[in-house]
Design a protein around this motif. Structure first.
Motif, short mmCIF file in Angstrom:
data_model
loop_
_atom_site.label_atom_id
_atom_site.label_comp_id
_atom_site.label_asym_id
_atom_site.label_seq_id
_atom_site.Cartn_x
_atom_site.Cartn_y
_atom_site.Cartn_z
N TRP A 133 -2.50 44.39 -55.48
CA TRP A 133 -3.50 43.66 -54.70
C TRP A 133 -4.07 42.45 -55.43
O TRP A 133 -5.07 41.89 -55.00
N ASP A 134 -3.44 42.06 -56.51
CA ASP A 134 -3.96 40.94 -57.29
C ASP A 134 -3.99 39.66 -56.45
O ASP A 134 -2.95 39.19 -55.98
N ARG A 135 -5.17 39.12 -56.25
CA ARG A 135 -5.39 37.89 -55.49
C ARG A 135 -4.80 37.96 -54.07
O ARG A 135 -4.43 36.95 -53.49
N HIS A 136 -4.78 39.16 -53.54
CA HIS A 136 -4.25 39.33 -52.18
C HIS A 136 -5.11 38.59 -51.16
O HIS A 136 -4.61 38.16 -50.11
N TRP A 137 -6.39 38.43 -51.45
CA TRP A 137 -7.30 37.76 -50.53
C TRP A 137 -6.86 36.34 -50.20
O TRP A 137 -7.16 35.81 -49.12
N VAL A 138 -6.13 35.73 -51.15
CA VAL A 138 -5.63 34.36 -50.93
C VAL A 138 -4.80 34.29 -49.66
O VAL A 138 -4.88 33.31 -48.89
N TYR A 139 -4.00 35.34 -49.42
CA TYR A 139 -3.04 35.34 -48.32
C TYR A 139 -3.67 35.74 -46.99
O TYR A 139 -2.97 35.83 -45.97
N TRP A 140 -4.98 35.97 -46.99
CA TRP A 140 -5.75 36.15 -45.76
C TRP A 140 -6.65 34.94 -45.51
O TRP A 140 -6.66 34.39 -44.41
N LEU A 141 -7.36 34.55 -46.53
CA LEU A 141 -8.30 33.44 -46.37
C LEU A 141 -7.59 32.14 -46.00
O LEU A 141 -7.96 31.48 -45.02
N GLY A 142 -6.58 31.76 -46.75
CA GLY A 142 -5.87 30.50 -46.49
C GLY A 142 -5.28 30.42 -45.10
O GLY A 142 -5.57 29.46 -44.35
N PRO A 143 -4.48 31.41 -44.68
CA PRO A 143 -3.91 31.35 -43.33
C PRO A 143 -4.94 31.36 -42.20
O PRO A 143 -4.79 30.65 -41.21
N PHE A 144 -6.03 32.13 -42.35
CA PHE A 144 -7.02 32.17 -41.28
C PHE A 144 -7.78 30.85 -41.18
O PHE A 144 -8.07 30.37 -40.07
N VAL A 145 -8.09 30.24 -42.32
CA VAL A 145 -8.77 28.93 -42.29
C VAL A 145 -7.84 27.87 -41.70
O VAL A 145 -8.24 27.09 -40.83
N GLY A 146 -6.60 27.83 -42.15
CA GLY A 146 -5.64 26.85 -41.63
C GLY A 146 -5.41 27.00 -40.14
O GLY A 146 -5.31 26.02 -39.40
N SER A 147 -5.34 28.25 -39.70
CA SER A 147 -5.14 28.54 -38.28
C SER A 147 -6.32 28.06 -37.44
O SER A 147 -6.14 27.43 -36.39
N ALA A 148 -7.54 28.35 -37.92
CA ALA A 148 -8.73 27.94 -37.18
C ALA A 148 -8.82 26.42 -37.06
O ALA A 148 -9.14 25.88 -35.99
N ILE A 149 -8.52 25.72 -38.16
CA ILE A 149 -8.57 24.25 -38.12
C ILE A 149 -7.56 23.71 -37.12
O ILE A 149 -7.86 22.82 -36.32
N ALA A 150 -6.33 24.24 -37.15
CA ALA A 150 -5.29 23.77 -36.23
C ALA A 150 -5.69 24.01 -34.78
O ALA A 150 -5.51 23.14 -33.91
N ALA A 151 -6.22 25.19 -34.49
CA ALA A 151 -6.62 25.52 -33.12
C ALA A 151 -7.72 24.59 -32.63
O ALA A 151 -7.67 24.08 -31.51
N ILE A 152 -8.72 24.38 -33.48
CA ILE A 152 -9.85 23.52 -33.08
C ILE A 152 -9.39 22.08 -32.88
O ILE A 152 -9.74 21.44 -31.88
N VAL A 153 -8.59 21.56 -33.81
CA VAL A 153 -8.10 20.18 -33.69
C VAL A 153 -7.30 20.00 -32.41
O VAL A 153 -7.51 19.05 -31.65
N TYR A 154 -6.38 20.93 -32.14
CA TYR A 154 -5.54 20.76 -30.96
C TYR A 154 -6.34 20.91 -29.67
O TYR A 154 -6.15 20.15 -28.71
N GLU A 155 -7.23 21.90 -29.65
CA GLU A 155 -8.04 22.11 -28.45
C GLU A 155 -8.94 20.91 -28.17
O GLU A 155 -9.05 20.45 -27.04
N VAL A 156 -9.59 20.39 -29.20
CA VAL A 156 -10.56 19.31 -29.03
C VAL A 156 -9.90 17.99 -28.67
O VAL A 156 -10.36 17.26 -27.78
N PHE A 157 -8.80 17.68 -29.34
CA PHE A 157 -8.21 16.35 -29.18
C PHE A 157 -7.05 16.26 -28.20
O PHE A 157 -6.76 15.19 -27.67
#
Length: 252
Positions: free
Chosen positions: A213-237
């Protein structure tokens, strides 16, 4: 994007036949994807005597994951939307295309599919374990988070452009091909640095089986943040709010 488009739904959704079928489809698609993707790495490692960290190994991983994801998305598209990724499901939730409670059902199914695939690989290979995702030497946790954010942004943006956007037209098989291609390309870009997950469930299965589990959090935080940004950008623009309809489940 109107914040009111986000729907939480009801816990009762977990018992609805269509939701259960969708979750089963996500489980099977994830099993197919992880078994082929992680299995190809184990096979390459065996054939090259632990040479999977070579340029050839990176190319092999890229191709295997691109091909497997194309199939996994295609076979699940008509049932669950073919998310095959908790981050994609999260992006769909942020955009109002799936309820929170159905998202939870998808996340459980996706993670279970990954774990079962890794257990089957361990059984089939006589006890070999799928290696947990790890950072390369000289790569810090926050460096990896940035990698995961950018790569997952590209993936979810591609999903929105080819599968979610109501103005996309009839592009048919192009959507799963494009989704597979962007994952393969991102593995070529980030695989040597942090393994290029872009998918929390893909990281979760090997972590459970190897109990690493060493630094496993990286593989949750990064994808969820990137996903949220992509969804918001595409929906808004790019998605016209006047034609955007609230959907009970993912429309892709």
């Amino acid at each position: 994007m109107a914040i009111t488009s986000i729907a939480f739904g009801s816990p009762a959704e977990a018992g609805q036949p269509d939701a259960l079928k969708a979750a089963l489809a996500e489980f099977i698609s994830m099993l197919i994807f992880v078994f082929a993707g992680e299995g190809s790495g184990m096979a390459f490692n065996k054939l090259t005597d632990n040479g999977s960290s070579t340029p050839a190994g990176l190319v092999a991983a890229s191709l295997a994951h691109a091909f497997a994801l194309f199939v996994a998305v295609s076979v699940g598209a008509n049932i669950s939307g073919g998310h095959v990724n908790p981050a994609v499901t999260f992006g769909a939730f942020i955009g109002g295309h799936i309820t929170f409670f159905r998202s939870l059902l998808y996340w459980v199914a996706q993670c279970l599919g990954s774990v079962v695939a890794c257990l089957l690989l361990k059984l089939a290979t006589g006890g070999q374990e799928t290696s947990a995702f790890a950072l390369s030497s000289g790569v810090g946790a926050w460096n990896a988070v940035v990698f995961e954010i950018v790569m997952t942004f590209g993936l979810v943006y591609t999903v929105y452009a080819t599968a979610v956007d109501p103005k996309k037209g009839d592009i048919g098989i192009i959507a799963p091909i494009a989704i597979g291609f962007i994952v393969g390309a991102n593995i070529l870009a980030g695989g040597a640095f942090d393994g290029a997950s872009m998918n929390p469930a893909v990281s979760f299965g090997p972590a459970v089986v190897s109990w690493t589990w060493d630094r496993h959090w990286v593989y949750w935080l990064g994808p969820f943040v990137g996903s949220a940004i992509a969804a918001i950008v595409y929906e808004v623009f790019f998605i016209n709010p006047s034609t955007h309809e609230q959907l009970p489940s993912a429309d892709f």
